[in-house]
Design a protein around this motif. Sequence first.
Motif, PDB file in Angstrom:
ATOM      1  N   ASP A   1       0.893  -0.934   0.529  1.00 30.37           N
ATOM      2  CA  ASP A   1       0.170  -0.346  -0.320  1.00 30.37           C
ATOM      3  C   ASP A   1       0.916   0.950   0.210  1.00 30.37           C
ATOM      4  N   GLU A   2       2.318   0.712   0.575  1.00 25.01           N
ATOM      5  CA  GLU A   2       2.837   2.321   0.452  1.00 25.01           C
ATOM      6  C   GLU A   2       3.337   2.785  -1.107  1.00 25.01           C
ATOM      7  N   TYR A   3       3.292   1.916  -2.096  1.00 25.84           N
ATOM      8  CA  TYR A   3       4.347   2.091  -3.229  1.00 25.84           C
ATOM      9  C   TYR A   3       3.225   1.789  -4.361  1.00 25.84           C
ATOM     10  N   SER A   4       3.074   2.989  -5.531  1.00 25.77           N
ATOM     11  CA  SER A   4       2.567   2.050  -6.664  1.00 25.77           C
ATOM     12  C   SER A   4       3.519   1.371  -8.193  1.00 25.77           C
ATOM     13  N   ALA A   5       4.900   1.516  -8.116  1.00 23.58           N
ATOM     14  CA  ALA A   5       5.417   0.726  -8.574  1.00 23.58           C
ATOM     15  C   ALA A   5       6.956  -0.267  -8.135  1.00 23.58           C
ATOM     16  N   ILE A   6       7.180  -1.103  -9.044  1.00 23.94           N
ATOM     17  CA  ILE A   6       8.509  -1.227  -8.723  1.00 23.94           C
ATOM     18  C   ILE A   6      10.084  -1.013  -9.275  1.00 23.94           C
ATOM     19  N   ILE A   7      10.869  -0.564  -9.308  1.00 23.57           N
ATOM     20  CA  ILE A   7      12.034  -0.730 -10.584  1.00 23.57           C
ATOM     21  C   ILE A   7      12.761  -1.686  -9.560  1.00 23.57           C
ATOM     22  N   THR A   8      13.175  -2.679 -10.703  1.00 20.26           N
ATOM     23  CA  THR A   8      14.758  -3.110 -10.501  1.00 20.26           C
ATOM     24  C   THR A   8      15.282  -3.100 -11.149  1.00 20.26           C
ATOM     25  N   SER A   9      16.605  -3.374 -10.912  1.00 20.24           N
ATOM     26  CA  SER A   9      17.750  -3.430 -11.105  1.00 20.24           C
ATOM     27  C   SER A   9      18.213  -3.840 -12.367  1.00 20.24           C
ATOM     28  N   TRP A  10      17.889  -5.596 -11.686  1.00 22.77           N
ATOM     29  CA  TRP A  10      18.039  -6.232 -12.577  1.00 22.77           C
ATOM     30  C   TRP A  10      16.734  -7.278 -13.397  1.00 22.77           C
ATOM     31  N   SER A  11      17.069  -8.086 -14.103  1.00 26.14           N
ATOM     32  CA  SER A  11      15.669  -8.759 -14.277  1.00 26.14           C
ATOM     33  C   SER A  11      15.112  -9.712 -13.754  1.00 26.14           C
ATOM     34  N   LYS A  12      16.296 -10.358 -13.747  1.00 27.09           N
ATOM     35  CA  LYS A  12      16.080 -11.287 -12.705  1.00 27.09           C
ATOM     36  C   LYS A  12      15.455 -11.332 -10.978  1.00 27.09           C
ATOM     37  N   MET A  13      15.705  -9.935 -10.638  1.00 29.79           N
ATOM     38  CA  MET A  13      14.939  -9.886  -9.266  1.00 29.79           C
ATOM     39  C   MET A  13      13.391  -9.089  -9.387  1.00 29.79           C
ATOM     40  N   ALA A  14      12.822  -8.562 -11.193  1.00 32.25           N
ATOM     41  CA  ALA A  14      11.490  -8.610 -11.331  1.00 32.25           C
ATOM     42  C   ALA A  14      10.812 -10.078 -11.889  1.00 32.25           C
ATOM     43  N   TYR A  15      11.908 -10.749 -11.674  1.00 31.09           N
ATOM     44  CA  TYR A  15      11.120 -12.462 -12.442  1.00 31.09           C
ATOM     45  C   TYR A  15      10.458 -12.621 -10.885  1.00 31.09           C
ATOM     46  N   THR A  16      11.617 -12.183 -10.091  1.00 30.85           N
ATOM     47  CA  THR A  16      11.195 -12.846  -8.148  1.00 30.85           C
ATOM     48  C   THR A  16       9.573 -11.638  -8.286  1.00 30.85           C
ATOM     49  N   VAL A  17      10.511 -10.959  -8.255  1.00 31.92           N
ATOM     50  CA  VAL A  17       8.417  -9.993  -7.748  1.00 31.92           C
ATOM     51  C   VAL A  17       7.469 -10.751  -8.623  1.00 31.92           C
ATOM     52  N   LEU A  18       7.827 -10.416  -9.536  1.00 34.86           N
ATOM     53  CA  LEU A  18       6.110 -10.926 -10.250  1.00 34.86           C
ATOM     54  C   LEU A  18       5.951 -12.718  -9.760  1.00 34.86           C
ATOM     55  N   TYR A  19       7.138 -13.376  -9.274  1.00 38.04           N
ATOM     56  CA  TYR A  19       6.379 -14.735  -8.952  1.00 38.04           C
ATOM     57  C   TYR A  19       5.739 -14.447  -7.380  1.00 38.04           C
TER      58      TYR A  19
END
Lengths: 343, 343
Positions: free
Chosen positions: A247-265
Amino acid sequence: MKKFKRVTSMDVAKEAGVSRATVSYILNDVQGVSIKESTKKKVIQAAKKLGYYPDSMAVALKTNKAMSIGIVSKRNISEQRYIKFLDGVKSAIGDNYSIILCSDHVDNFGYPEYYSYYKRKKIDGILFLSFQEHLAEEKIDDYLHMSVEENIPIVFADYHLNNQMVNCVDINYYHGAYMAASYLIKNGHEEIIYLTPDFDTEQEQQRRKGVEDAVNEHKGIKLIKTPISTDNDKEIEAVIEILSKKDEYSAIITSWSKMAYTVLYQAQQLNISIPNEISVIALAGSNFDVYTYPRLTTCNLPLFELGQKSAERLMNMLTDTNTLPLNITLPCKLKERDSTKGI
Amino acid sequence: MKKFKRVTSMDVAKEAGVSRATVSYILNDVQGVSIKESTKKKVIQAAKKLGYYPDSMAVALKTNKAMSIGIVSKRNISEQRYIKFLDGVKSAIGDNYSIILCSDHVDNFGYPEYYSYYKRKKIDGILFLSFQEHLAEEKIDDYLHMSVEENIPIVFADYHLNNQMVNCVDINYYHGAYMAASYLIKNGHEEIIYLTPDFDTEQEQQRRKGVEDAVNEHKGIKLIKTPISTDNDKEIEAVIEILSKKDEYSAIITSWSKMAYTVLYQAQQLNISIPNEISVIALAGSNFDVYTYPRLTTCNLPLFELGQKSAERLMNMLTDTNTLPLNITLPCKLKERDSTKGI
DNA sequence: CTGTTAGCGCTTTCAT
DNA sequence: ATGAAAGCGCTAACAG
């Protein structure tokens, strides 16, 4: 196995009834000597008939050129990166040069393989591909020394050296990050989480600056920088923690795609809807980005071009020793997919 | 750039007060000649002092060995495959040999690059990595000819040649597929969809046979083989069609992980729960398998070992010309993750 | 135990 | 327009 007698230029010469010199002139298309068309034909035919292949080692010995370049990269480099880069290099060096893979292992000469290879004339020049500085900080000085003092033809690809004495082809991480953040802001996001690795490299500094600059250009944007461990389990833990405060934010930026995959998962796991609840964007892309659910919006790195430009640079150095060092910076490209949306 | 005079073995000899031969003997640790310890030391020191690196081109010319091997692979090969294989190769060839990347482009000699490289002695042997036969059917005969008739040291990696005259390291696709299907059956699945590419290769035949054999060993298992296009859009369309009939089966096997990704993606899209409604297993793995949702159960291909074994084989051929050809088959490993479950 | 020397196959200067 | 010959730097057979 029957002993195979090599066909030499002498054999060709005899067959064609000329001298070895003539053969060499013709086959190498040497400028400044004119040769009768008929002789030319004879020689070419003789070469073909006998199956003549010039011995590249003899040529190398004579001309003092190995006609090979070495590519050096840390093992643990992201795999995709490597291959795309290689493709770019291949496309630029043409048929006459070949690519030798070099490690940085210290060999029996007491030097890293790439250095020995150069000294032993196995390669004519070196392409360094994004060595990860944080893994071997001190080496950079060695490289610089090799390039500047020892005059070894070297191109640094995906380095940010800020050194006018060396050839360097860099990726504009700054601008990529700036674009990504701007894109988010333009879409109405005002509280943004920024996931970075927990160590500092030039690359990450650039990205951070890009994100920050984009944020600072607008009023009232809140940026929460969050370094997370590159250790898998810890990364997951951190991501879960972050998602719990969605609730404290609405978007995430990740440096690496690997991190984004983890977020998505983990978002799936926690039943959080991307992009409806949170937008996700990665500052690097990979081939998998179209298979994540939802498909990941990324800032694509120009890896093929990186290989291409670096190799072009190196080729220049090899053919024209007066080439001046050049620093080139390549732009990233934002690829909008389904993991981001406006507010 | 100041002209750099190369340090030769002559220089070292002079410095140490011995002859070039002695230098060579000592530096190459030649067996069968005994040399005084003191001379040895002198020479080694002189070499170090002068910064002597033997010219590999001169050595190559003399010894008739390039100390390099070529690796050939189609461009469109799955990228992961390539790098893991390369890692395996590196681990096996040691410090003395280097790897040259070869394309199969026809060069100015009118032959594919790998062939010219060999003929020109730029490489001592060749490693072919899973050329995709369906893309260039006729070539295999050329390779066989090169290997058997021309006696070129060649190892075929990830080929299924069934030819005792050549060196071949194969992956046991049959057994991998058999394992995967058996695993599903053991878990109670009785109607299974099997997604294959819409062309036929030896590899796919093996897999098909493996799946079929597993199915035939049990009573009442229904297997629905479904070739699907490798064209992206068509693949997606086909997968959606298949998912719409989800009541007719309980598990999906895919030949490639890419297909499984598409299944997983589309299942999400259609709100079909994997593995609760359908189990999914792929007959090949990739680094991405731990990031799909749910994490994909796969049958992992032994790519590193493939590189390692192939390179070992090639090294044998290069060092001992009497090595007999060998066909080796490497097993796959089932990696159970979250996309499959029992019924 | 160490030195002399003949090439490996090619390019290239110089001569013709 | 073409040929003769030197020599790149090294290894290895042979001599001593």
